[in-house]
Design an enzyme around this catalytic site. Structure first.
Site, mmCIF file in Angstrom:
data_model
loop_
_atom_site.group_PDB
_atom_site.id
_atom_site.type_symbol
_atom_site.label_atom_id
_atom_site.label_comp_id
_atom_site.label_asym_id
_atom_site.label_seq_id
_atom_site.Cartn_x
_atom_site.Cartn_y
_atom_site.Cartn_z
ATOM 1 N N HIS A 188 0.849 -1.195 0.000
ATOM 2 C CA HIS A 188 0.000 0.000 0.000
ATOM 3 C C HIS A 188 0.883 1.243 0.000
ATOM 4 C CE1 HIS A 188 -3.236 2.798 1.099
ATOM 5 N NE2 HIS A 188 -4.042 1.838 0.691
ATOM 6 N N ASP A 214 -7.876 -5.336 -0.162
ATOM 7 C CA ASP A 214 -8.330 -6.257 -1.216
ATOM 8 C C ASP A 214 -7.954 -7.704 -0.954
ATOM 9 O OD1 ASP A 214 -7.608 -3.570 -3.386
ATOM 10 O OD2 ASP A 214 -9.593 -4.378 -2.951
#
Ligand code: SDX
Length: 440
Positions: free
Chosen positions: A302, A359
């Site tokens: 991320h 996700d």
């Protein structure tokens, strides 16, 4: 810390700083080019603030996520999704009366214009549901063209949230060849979506509370995430004063990318591939570490979170609970947990601070709910709608708002004279054009 000094070509310049309510510091470069002649360069905008915003706060080091100051863990536990929509868009937790009124408006506007049903027939059956969602949201501006007054914008916000779930459910029904199930006035927003997705005319369908609770959590956890790729797209498009539907349609397209919201579909496809390949985790971990392989561990990493994504933590717990509640034993959950355990010990991942993101586990939940893999990113988009809308609204209500127009550093050819066709020589081999017939 009130100013920042820059020395350029021996000359010293001073720039003011801005400090946010969570003590984040930014150097205000709005006068950088006019005073120095130079621009800042930051491909991917990893070090650049595009705006000031009071909607969502993320602390990537501490794994903090708050919507309008409220910790995601408490909101996820206590709130309903439409309550979070209200909070993000209007800036405060609604009273019961405000929430009831908001829900009534969403219910009232949940039908789509009958003419829009025809559009589903005209897309190829292979059309990806994200393409359908974006096209249908853009087409809402044809049915509701008034977008200039505050009342117009307010009504369009309600229409968009209300109709997007109907559009998503209809696109699923179309893909499986079943008749559309219309929204009902006696169901909540999340119950209505599940009913439109899974009811069939032949028999009554009662929404299982465990699925409704899981959907509520999933939509809340995806609701906003400050200036991510798709939200920045919505702000960029909206900054030209394009209408809400056009701006959100662009955000759907940005979210579709596999590096962004499209990752949730890719995670499940990756876990299925590992399973079919006999669960050879190390092979895929080695590929993920070998740049030449082109393989990434989808659902990992991320730009902001560098220790853990609080949403992934909540989704991992929820996935285990929902599967247990439904009596489902999904081998992909075990594979996901195993990959996470291996990655957390692996120097390549540790050095690069790569952890599961939102996700990584969400797809396990969507699967347990019976939602097809191709719809996973549509589910992300349904959750992110209030975030995109609130950020668009904040940008449009900024009295100092300007059209977004970044600069560049030019690295192409310097000035050269035009060459007439007769004097030109082929510089690269022109491959023979192979015109492939359209197959869908
Ligand atoms: C979302 O921004 C948001 O807030 C997004 C989001 C939201 O709510 O809106 O949180 C939703 O989009 C989550 C991210 C979903 N995408 C994926 O899971 C795709 C896989 N992840 C990567 O593509 C990547 O981690 C990103 C896109 C998420 C972040 O990219 P960055 O910040 O540009 O990081 P990078 O690509 O520069 O990676 C840094 C290093 C590189 O290695 P080196 O060049 O330093 O040797 O880490 C490596 C990368 O190769 N790396 C990975 C990896 N992610 C990064 N290596 C293997 N597998 C991965 N998943």
């Amino acid at each position: 810390m009130t100013t920042a000094k820059l020395i350029l070509d021996g000359k010293e310049y001073e720039f003011p700083t801005v400090v946010g309510t969570e003590n984040e510091v930014g150097v205000d470069f709005t006068k950088l080019r006019p005073t120095t002649g130079a621009i800042s360069v930051d491909p991917g905008y990893g070090n650049t603030g595009s705006c000031a915003s009071s909607i969502t706060f993320i602390d990537g080091e501490k794994g903090i996520l708050r919507y309008r100051g409220y910790p995601i863990e408490e909101i996820a536990e206590e709130a309903s999704f439409t309550e979070v929509c209200f909070l993000l868009i209007y800036g405060h937790l609604p009273t019961q009366r405000e929430l009831d009124t908001f829900n009534e408006k969403l219910t009232y506007h949940s039908m789509i214009h009958e003419a829009m049903k025809q559009f589903f027939d005209d897309f190829p059956v292979t059309a990806h549901p994200m393409m359908v969602l974006s096209a249908m949201i853009a087409s809402l501006s044809a049915f509701y063209p008034r977008a200039t007054t505050d009342e117009d914008r307010e009504l369009n916000i309600i229409r968009l949230i209300a109709k997007a779930s109907t559009i998503a459910a209809f696109s699923y029904k179309k893909s499986v060849g079943q008749p559309f199930i219309y929204p009902r006035n006696d169901l909540t927003y999340t119950e209505n979506f599940l009913h439109m997705m899974f009811a069939i005319p032949a028999e009554p369908y009662v929404v299982p509370p465990v699925l409704n609770k899981a959907l509520n959590l999933l939509l809340i956890l995806h609701a906003d995430h400050e200036q991510n790729c798709s939200t920045s797209t919505v702000r960029m498009v909206g900054s030209s004063q394009a209408n809400l539907f056009a701006s959100i349609s662009a955000g759907v397209m940005a979210l579709w990318g596999p590096l962004h919201g499209g990752a949730n579909q890719k995670v499940i496809e990756m876990l299925q591939k590992i399973r079919e390949d006999g669960g050879d985790y190390q092979k895929y971990m080695d590929m993920a570490k070998d740049k030449k392989s082109g393989f990434k561990l989808m659902g990992f990493g991320h730009r902001v979170y560098k220790n853990f994504d609080p949403r992934a933590t909540l989704l991992k717990e929820a996935a285990a609970d929902v599967l247990a509640g439904l009596g489902i034993d999904d081998p992909l959950l075990e594979i996901a947990k195993k990959l996470e355990d291996i990655a957390l010990e692996d120097q390549f991942f540790v050095e690069r601070k790569l952890y599961p993101n939102v996700d990584f586990y969400s797809g396990i939940l969507y699967r347990a709910m019976g939602i097809p893999t191709e719809m996973f990113t549509v589910m992300f988009a349904l959750g992110r709608l209030p975030g995109w809308i609130s950020q668009w609204k904040e940008m449009r209500e900024d009295p100092k708002g300007r059209i977004s127009r970044p600069r560049q550093i030019y690295t192409g050819e310097t000035k050269r004279p035009y060459v007439p066709m007769k004097d030109r020589k082929a510089t690269v081999a022109t491959p023979e054009e192979k015109l492939e017939p359209v197959t869908v």
